[in-house]
Structure formats: C-alpha cells, structure tokens
Design a protein around this motif. Sequence first.
Motif, PDB file in Angstrom:
ATOM      1  N   ALA A  49     -27.694 -10.492  18.323  1.00  0.00           N
ATOM      2  CA  ALA A  49     -27.035  -9.836  17.189  1.00  0.00           C
ATOM      3  C   ALA A  49     -26.004 -10.761  16.545  1.00  0.00           C
ATOM      4  CB  ALA A  49     -26.369  -8.538  17.649  1.00  0.00           C
ATOM      5  N   VAL A  50     -25.187 -11.406  17.352  1.00  0.00           N
ATOM      6  CA  VAL A  50     -24.175 -12.327  16.822  1.00  0.00           C
ATOM      7  C   VAL A  50     -24.856 -13.420  16.005  1.00  0.00           C
ATOM      8  CG1 VAL A  50     -22.499 -14.112  17.477  1.00  0.00           C
ATOM      9  CG2 VAL A  50     -22.419 -11.869  18.579  1.00  0.00           C
ATOM     10  N   LYS A  52     -22.330 -10.313   2.569  1.00  0.00           N
ATOM     11  CA  LYS A  52     -21.568 -11.230   3.415  1.00  0.00           C
ATOM     12  C   LYS A  52     -20.529 -10.465   4.239  1.00  0.00           C
ATOM     13  CE  LYS A  52     -20.602 -15.445   2.003  1.00  0.00           C
ATOM     14  NZ  LYS A  52     -21.289 -16.249   2.981  1.00  0.00           N
ATOM     15  N   LYS A  53     -19.788  -9.566   3.578  1.00  0.00           N
ATOM     16  CA  LYS A  53     -18.776  -8.772   4.285  1.00  0.00           C
ATOM     17  C   LYS A  53     -19.406  -7.939   5.399  1.00  0.00           C
ATOM     18  CE  LYS A  53     -15.728  -8.041   0.345  1.00  0.00           C
ATOM     19  NZ  LYS A  53     -15.216  -7.010  -0.566  1.00  0.00           N
ATOM     20  N   LEU A  54     -20.534  -7.300   5.088  1.00  0.00           N
ATOM     21  CA  LEU A  54     -21.215  -6.473   6.083  1.00  0.00           C
ATOM     22  C   LEU A  54     -21.579  -7.299   7.309  1.00  0.00           C
ATOM     23  CD1 LEU A  54     -22.790  -3.916   7.094  1.00  0.00           C
ATOM     24  CD2 LEU A  54     -24.769  -4.871   5.860  1.00  0.00           C
ATOM     25  N   TYR A  55     -22.236  -8.421   7.094  1.00  0.00           N
ATOM     26  CA  TYR A  55     -22.706  -9.210   8.223  1.00  0.00           C
ATOM     27  C   TYR A  55     -21.571  -9.917   8.959  1.00  0.00           C
ATOM     28  CZ  TYR A  55     -27.454  -8.020   6.956  1.00  0.00           C
ATOM     29  OH  TYR A  55     -28.598  -7.323   6.704  1.00  0.00           O
ATOM     30  N   GLN A  56     -20.517 -10.284   8.269  1.00  0.00           N
ATOM     31  CA  GLN A  56     -19.352 -10.841   8.960  1.00  0.00           C
ATOM     32  C   GLN A  56     -18.711  -9.777   9.842  1.00  0.00           C
ATOM     33  OE1 GLN A  56     -17.147 -12.294   5.526  1.00  0.00           O
ATOM     34  NE2 GLN A  56     -17.742 -14.417   5.983  1.00  0.00           N
ATOM     35  N   GLY A 109     -24.395 -13.641  12.013  1.00  0.00           N
ATOM     36  CA  GLY A 109     -23.710 -14.849  11.578  1.00  0.00           C
ATOM     37  C   GLY A 109     -24.547 -15.663  10.608  1.00  0.00           C
ATOM     38  N   GLU A 110     -25.839 -15.793  10.901  1.00  0.00           N
ATOM     39  CA  GLU A 110     -26.736 -16.528  10.003  1.00  0.00           C
ATOM     40  C   GLU A 110     -26.849 -15.849   8.647  1.00  0.00           C
ATOM     41  OE1 GLU A 110     -30.386 -16.914  12.232  1.00  0.00           O
ATOM     42  OE2 GLU A 110     -29.603 -18.605  13.398  1.00  0.00           O
TER      43      GLU A 110
END
Length: 167
Positions: free
Chosen positions: A113-114, A130-134, A118-119
């Motif tokens: 998941a990380v 970007k905000k969601l995945y960060q 992150g990718e």
Amino acid sequence: MEKSNSLNILKSAFLMERQGKSLYETARDKAEDEAVKRFFDDLATEEAQHMKMLEAQFKSIMQSGKFAAGGYEANGTGDTPPPILSQDLKNKINTAGFEATAITAAVAFEQKAVKLYGERADATTDPEEKKLYQWLSSWEQTHLQKLLTLQEDLNQRIWEDNSFWPF
C-alpha cells in the motif's frame, strides 16, 4: 490522467484496503485477549475508512471525471507508533499462533500500500489526487511502522523462548 486509468488504480487500491480489513478482522476474531482484539479492530476500522474515501473518489470520477476536493489536508501520521504498542500488548500476542502470522502478512499488505500510494502521489499532476494518495501513504506508513515494531518484538521473543542464540 485518463479516467479509466484513475478508476483502475482506485479499484486496485480499494481491493487492497478490503483485503487488509479482512485480514485484521480475522485476526481480531481469532485473538483471545481483549487488548489484542482492539489492536486488530482499530486497524480494520482504519482500513474501512480508507475504503470509504476511495469509494467516494471513484464515484466522483464516474460523475464528474475528476477527483473530489478536500478531506486530506491532515497527513494522518504520528512520529512514533501509538502507545497501543505497549509491552503488555506485545506480550499478549501468541508468537506461535495466527496473530503473529497475521502480523507478518499485514506487513506485506502495508508495504504494498505504501508503495502504490507513494508512486501514485509522485506520478500524478492532479492536486486532489496527489493529496489523496499522499494522505493514504502516510496512514499506511503509520500502520507499517506499528506492525514492523511489533514483528521485531515478536521475533525477539521467539528467539529468546527457543534459546536460539548461535553465538
């Protein structure tokens, strides 16, 4: 990003969160100690929250073609594993039972998941994506840190319990 690619990534992320939730629920249900049950239940609850967020984003893309704004400003991390990882809790986990096996499997889930989140955060140009995945990457990193700390402690106990010290 192309709509179908975004949807496929969200589907993969949702499935990964669902599998993690299922693993934590199974470990919770098999645990005998109440503190251990709460530990796994907390992890399952957080994965369910992630599933809801991913589902909401999926619906947003289906309806509007873009990621919905908001809700991911806090990074969701702690600098250290929460105090739930007390020595008392660690001592209650059966080193030869399903609980320890679940922790080992969970480490692999969280690492995956990380990496995925992150990718995606690095690759996207969409600020909301970007905000969601960060945000998700930060949360999963916190889970991973908790689980790695716990796994290391369990390994030490196994070695000590079995006098496995070759030097």
